[in-house]
Design an enzyme around this catalytic site. Sequence first.
Site, mmCIF file in Angstrom:
data_model
loop_
_atom_site.group_PDB
_atom_site.id
_atom_site.type_symbol
_atom_site.label_atom_id
_atom_site.label_comp_id
_atom_site.label_asym_id
_atom_site.label_seq_id
_atom_site.Cartn_x
_atom_site.Cartn_y
_atom_site.Cartn_z
ATOM 1 N N ARG A 103 69.763 25.282 45.832
ATOM 2 C CA ARG A 103 69.303 26.606 46.258
ATOM 3 C C ARG A 103 69.963 27.661 45.394
ATOM 4 O O ARG A 103 71.184 27.658 45.236
ATOM 5 C CB ARG A 103 69.748 26.899 47.702
ATOM 6 C CG ARG A 103 69.053 26.163 48.742
ATOM 7 C CD ARG A 103 69.186 26.823 50.095
ATOM 8 N NE ARG A 103 70.515 27.228 50.490
ATOM 9 C CZ ARG A 103 70.793 27.757 51.668
ATOM 10 N NH1 ARG A 103 69.814 27.960 52.546
ATOM 11 N NH2 ARG A 103 72.004 28.109 51.990
ATOM 12 N N THR A 107 68.637 34.218 45.919
ATOM 13 C CA THR A 107 67.258 34.261 46.426
ATOM 14 C C THR A 107 67.021 33.220 47.528
ATOM 15 O O THR A 107 66.054 33.310 48.276
ATOM 16 C CB THR A 107 66.250 33.947 45.296
ATOM 17 O OG1 THR A 107 66.487 32.605 44.851
ATOM 18 C CG2 THR A 107 66.398 34.899 44.123
HETATM 19 C C1 PRP Z 1 71.631 22.200 50.471
HETATM 20 C C2 PRP Z 1 71.079 21.068 51.313
HETATM 21 C C3 PRP Z 1 69.599 21.216 51.142
HETATM 22 C C4 PRP Z 1 69.431 22.722 51.039
HETATM 23 C C5 PRP Z 1 68.942 23.231 52.365
HETATM 24 O O1 PRP Z 1 71.640 21.854 49.128
HETATM 25 O O2 PRP Z 1 71.576 19.820 50.941
HETATM 26 O O3 PRP Z 1 69.079 20.567 49.993
HETATM 27 O O4 PRP Z 1 70.724 23.258 50.753
HETATM 28 O O5 PRP Z 1 68.666 24.576 52.302
HETATM 29 P P1 PRP Z 1 67.181 25.159 52.434
HETATM 30 O O6 PRP Z 1 66.537 24.463 53.581
HETATM 31 O O7 PRP Z 1 67.428 26.610 52.700
HETATM 32 O O8 PRP Z 1 66.489 24.929 51.130
HETATM 33 P P2 PRP Z 1 72.330 22.775 48.015
HETATM 34 O O9 PRP Z 1 71.360 23.746 47.469
HETATM 35 O O10 PRP Z 1 73.599 23.367 48.588
HETATM 36 O O11 PRP Z 1 72.651 21.744 46.868
HETATM 37 P P3 PRP Z 1 73.727 20.566 46.840
HETATM 38 O O12 PRP Z 1 73.260 19.513 47.808
HETATM 39 O O13 PRP Z 1 73.702 20.121 45.423
HETATM 40 O O14 PRP Z 1 75.068 21.138 47.242
HETATM 41 N N1 URA Z 2 72.822 24.016 52.893
HETATM 42 C C1 URA Z 2 73.959 23.521 53.439
HETATM 43 O O1 URA Z 2 74.605 22.626 52.861
HETATM 44 N N2 URA Z 2 74.380 24.045 54.598
HETATM 45 C C2 URA Z 2 73.718 25.007 55.263
HETATM 46 O O2 URA Z 2 74.164 25.431 56.347
HETATM 47 C C3 URA Z 2 72.535 25.508 54.683
HETATM 48 C C4 URA Z 2 72.107 24.988 53.501
#
Ligand code: PRP
Ligand code: URA
Length: 208
Positions: A103, A107
Amino acid sequence: MKNLVIIDHPLVKRDLTILRNKKTPSHLFRSVLHRMARLMAYEVSRELKTEKIRVMTPLEKTGGYVIKQPVVLVPILRAGLGLLDGFNEILPDARVGHIGLYRNEKTLHPVDYYFKVPGSIDRALVLVLDPMLATGGSGIAAVASLKERGARDIQFVSLVAAPEGVKKMHKAHPDIRIYACSLDRGLNHRGYILPGLGDAGDRIFGTE
Ligand code: PRP
Ligand code: URA
């Protein structure tokens, strides 16, 4: 929410409490997540299609079952990796795909960086693994990419879901069933789930 199945087994509730605790260190977080993944896999695989076979016991012939439907596990990197091994232990014949998404912190939109899935996912039950369903952006993008590759039977498996993400997923992909161990209260201004468990990827890999 009719697209949502809550896995509210007492063992799952106990383990989720350990994961929510901010004092839980990374090594314990990973091992408890692994244990939960096995419990979740048991629940999620409840409706897998089976086929009757004959089997010879040491004493006589009898009827038995094999799993008929191929399964493809698709963790969303990084945090989905925390669920993969537990699911693969329960579903050892499953093949594995990977989707890389993160993410954008400002944004909150998903940014994709990797996509590799096995061929012929059109006949498989595809289980998308990601502990967190927050705004829903990452999950929706992952499901859309899998559909583009021909996947038709997709389920989304998470630990903690926010109502905002569940609703958005249902709007974008009404055919997708979501599994979660808890439907939490909502999102904060930075898109984090409340009460949640923090940043799942950071807690698994110790990158806070
Ligand atoms: C986290 C989580 C999801 C996403 C959820 O990943 O593992 O993939 O955020 O958020 P959303 O529903 O608002 O899209 P992150 O972007 O932190 O990446 P990571 O797993 O590499 O830390
Ligand atoms: N991604 C995470 O890992 N934790 C949250 O609470 C939301 C998005």
